[in-house]
Motif scaffolding. Sequence first.
Motif, PDB file in Angstrom:
ATOM      1  N   ARG A  68       0.860  -1.188   0.000  1.00 24.90           N
ATOM      2  CA  ARG A  68       0.000   0.000   0.000  1.00 24.90           C
ATOM      3  C   ARG A  68       0.890   1.229   0.000  1.00 24.90           C
ATOM      4  O   ARG A  68       1.554   1.514   0.999  1.00 24.90           O
ATOM      5  CB  ARG A  68      -0.869   0.016   1.246  1.00 24.90           C
TER       6      ARG A  68
ATOM      7  N   ASP B 228      -1.941  -3.727  -3.196  1.00 23.63           N
ATOM      8  CA  ASP B 228      -3.110  -4.246  -2.483  1.00 23.63           C
ATOM      9  C   ASP B 228      -4.365  -3.666  -3.134  1.00 23.63           C
ATOM     10  O   ASP B 228      -4.415  -2.474  -3.428  1.00 23.63           O
ATOM     11  CB  ASP B 228      -3.029  -3.801  -1.015  1.00 23.63           C
ATOM     12  N   ASP B 229      -5.344  -4.504  -3.382  1.00 25.62           N
ATOM     13  CA  ASP B 229      -6.539  -4.024  -4.064  1.00 25.62           C
ATOM     14  C   ASP B 229      -7.723  -4.930  -3.721  1.00 25.62           C
ATOM     15  O   ASP B 229      -7.585  -6.149  -3.703  1.00 25.62           O
ATOM     16  CB  ASP B 229      -6.294  -4.036  -5.580  1.00 25.62           C
ATOM     17  N   GLU B 230      -8.862  -4.300  -3.469  1.00 22.06           N
ATOM     18  CA  GLU B 230     -10.064  -5.079  -3.119  1.00 22.06           C
ATOM     19  C   GLU B 230     -10.506  -5.979  -4.261  1.00 22.06           C
ATOM     20  O   GLU B 230     -11.193  -6.979  -4.058  1.00 22.06           O
ATOM     21  CB  GLU B 230     -11.209  -4.124  -2.768  1.00 22.06           C
TER      22      GLU B 230
ATOM     23  N   SER C  69      -7.597  -4.058 -14.050  1.00 19.72           N
ATOM     24  CA  SER C  69      -7.157  -4.345 -12.690  1.00 19.72           C
ATOM     25  C   SER C  69      -5.678  -3.986 -12.506  1.00 19.72           C
ATOM     26  O   SER C  69      -4.828  -4.378 -13.298  1.00 19.72           O
ATOM     27  CB  SER C  69      -7.387  -5.825 -12.407  1.00 19.72           C
ATOM     28  N   ARG C  70      -5.390  -3.226 -11.443  1.00 19.28           N
ATOM     29  CA  ARG C  70      -3.986  -2.862 -11.182  1.00 19.28           C
ATOM     30  C   ARG C  70      -3.151  -4.062 -10.744  1.00 19.28           C
ATOM     31  O   ARG C  70      -2.057  -4.268 -11.254  1.00 19.28           O
ATOM     32  CB  ARG C  70      -3.908  -1.721 -10.176  1.00 19.28           C
TER      33      ARG C  70
ATOM     34  N   GLU D 263      -1.079   7.251  -7.344  1.00 16.56           N
ATOM     35  CA  GLU D 263      -2.304   7.045  -6.606  1.00 16.56           C
ATOM     36  C   GLU D 263      -3.370   7.790  -7.392  1.00 16.56           C
ATOM     37  O   GLU D 263      -3.353   9.024  -7.502  1.00 16.56           O
ATOM     38  CB  GLU D 263      -2.177   7.630  -5.193  1.00 16.56           C
TER      39      GLU D 263
END
Lengths: 124, 263
Positions: free
Chosen positions: B175, B204-206, B224-225, B250
């Motif tokens: 993060r 980190d990604d939901e 998607s990152r 960001e």
Amino acid sequence: MAKEQWFDNISAKPTIIVQRTLRSGQNVNYDGNVVVLGDVNPGAEIVASGHVVVMGSLRGLVHAGATGEDSATVTALSLNPTQLRISSHITRPPDGSRPENSICPEIARIKEGAVVIEKYQAPK
Amino acid sequence: MGKVIVITSGKGGVGKTTATANLGTGLAMLGKSVVMVDTDIGLRNLDVVLGLENRIVYDIVDAVRGNCRLKQALIKDKRLENLHLLPAAQTKDKTAVSEQQMKDLCQTLKDEFDYVIIDCPAGIEHGFKNAIAGAEEAIVVTTPEVSAVRDADRIIGLLEAAGIASPKLVINRIRVKMVKAGDMMSVEDMLDILAVDLLGIVPDDEIIVVSTNRGEPTVLDDRSRPGQAFRNIVRRINGEDVPLLALEDEVGFWGRLKNLFAR
């Protein structure tokens, strides 16, 4: 001319050179001096009856003079051990202090009954 | 002759299975023939993450014991022709397969496929030893947590002792904001301790939770990152020189707007 006895009893002990980085879970247990050419990572352990010298970052546990030699020392290019033991003395870094890479080599030894850490300077 | 790569971490929950699913899928997207082997016998997950759970008939234990032909145990992916899964058994335990059996299995598989990707169980016991037995290369997954890095360090030591020198590192779930605030270990901190080659960084990604629950590897999603990060890692595995994903941007409102037009 009498030969000068320039080394103490510990320095004359056998020495092993460990030419690698000690990672977590790896340990060196040696009756003598230990020289590490590499880092000692957290979770790694060195127990030596003599001196310990780490040519790298010391972040693990080290016990010098493990069989009761108070004159044993621990020297590292960057001295940040999880725990540092010399003979029967046990020390650890103060709580809450974030381990930072020290910029200069340091040496730990027992002085007046306590473990003292000083900047390492070549003896004149 | 293919490559056998084990994906391991020591600590559980850092993303071994997610990484396996995404790297396997990603390599297949490049047109390589890939088989993923789940060695987490008794706690199989890889099939679920890939959405292939309901197609399992035979598993790795059946295959090594000769209860079926190896071909019968291989499940073809529902999206990609050249992607296969050898699922773990769920009703047995790790001792159901021996190290020698794993070596033989990897040897057979690498004759057939370009890449054999092995999903290793957590821990350093029997399951771990099995998983690395037939591997030639290793990818160590870690997260920016002291405990995960400690375990990764232990694993790297064990891999080296087993003759798998210079494993590659994937740092998962980073993060950027927390690293900048000094609340999370930085990539440099981790490389300082582990001293191995960095293969990639996954933010980190939901979206990972969603893709995992749906059984759709995020590497398939263009937007998607983490998917992008995995695609980069795949290209690096394939020998390309790809710069690290710029974690700096960001995406704010304007950035998102710009991305929208740039797309």
